[in-house]
Design an enzyme around this catalytic site. Structure first.
Site, short mmCIF file in Angstrom:
data_model
loop_
_atom_site.label_atom_id
_atom_site.label_comp_id
_atom_site.label_asym_id
_atom_site.label_seq_id
_atom_site.Cartn_x
_atom_site.Cartn_y
_atom_site.Cartn_z
N ASP A 138 0.93 -1.31 0.12
CA ASP A 138 -0.08 0.18 0.26
C ASP A 138 0.75 1.14 -0.22
OD1 ASP A 138 -1.99 1.79 0.56
OD2 ASP A 138 -3.39 0.71 2.14
N ARG B 67 -0.24 4.15 0.14
CA ARG B 67 -1.26 5.53 0.48
C ARG B 67 -0.05 5.88 1.65
NH1 ARG B 67 -6.47 3.41 0.11
NH2 ARG B 67 -5.96 1.72 1.09
#
Length: 212
Positions: free
Chosen positions: A143, A145
């Site tokens: 991930d 983000r």
């Protein structure tokens, strides 16, 4: 990931089928960005942007807030491989029902890997990988983000406490770490289908999302 020069660039009227919002555009600079892909270089300074849809009075009480990552395939084309569109519409409906709230829409397609890489990850998923295995095989983090920009946006809007629509504990932690109090977590769970069952299982089992 520290952000610099977070500023509002636009503020306009925005009627939608869920009701009347203001649409605000924000930008911030990441001065020392780290690459998400081990095989790719990254600029020393990177600009990150997001929009905020704001409805009603967001200061008399902690507003409902949703931090939503861009998903062209789900939000626009109504893909059944993920739960993104359903979560987006759930959040907008809850904000409208409450007559106030904020939806922050970040340009972080495919958990931050970008649209073309996301489509390559789809190919690998068709061959049996789950979403995390596909990202890692392409050289990305599971991930990519970050959620510092949404916290900075909330601070610019003078919002210091929120009721957050999310299944992702990392979003709660990111806001709390930035000084935004999450007074309530509202579930963003949507019905499971045969098309998104493995996707949701990976979120639950490997990412700690509170689904199912």
């Amino acid at each position: 990931m520290p952000l610099e020069n977070v500023r509002k660039l636009a503020d306009a009227d925005f009627p939608t089928r869920w009701g009347h919002f203001r649409i605000l555009g924000f930008e911030g600079t990441v001065p020392h960005s780290e690459p998400c892909n081990e095989h790719a270089s990254t600029p020393a300074r990177r600009v990150e942007s997001a929009i905020a849809l704001v409805m009603g009075d967001i200061h008399s009480a902690p507003p409902i807030v949703r931090i939503h990552s861009q998903c062209l395939t789900g939000d626009v084309f109504h893909s059944l491989r993920c739960d993104c569109r359903q979560q987006l519409e759930l959040a907008l409906a809850q904000i409208a029902e409450n007559t106030n709230g904020i939806l922050i829409y970040e340009q972080q397609e495919g958990r931050g890997i970008g649209l073309m890489a996301k489509l390559k990850a789809y190919e690998l998923q068709d061959q049996g990988r789950d979403t995390i295995e596909a990202n890692l095989e392409l050289g990305f983090k599971a991930d990519c983000r970050e959620f510092e920009l949404p916290a900075a946006i909330l601070k610019q809007l003078d919002v210091i406490a929120v009721r957050l629509i999310t299944n992702n504990p990392e979003k709660v932690e990111a806001l709390e770490s930035a000084g935004i109090k999450v007074v309530e977590r509202i579930s963003a769970a949507v019905p499971e289908s045969s098309e998104n069952a493995r996707y949701l299982e990976t979120k639950r089992e490997k990412m700690g999302h509170l689904v199912g």
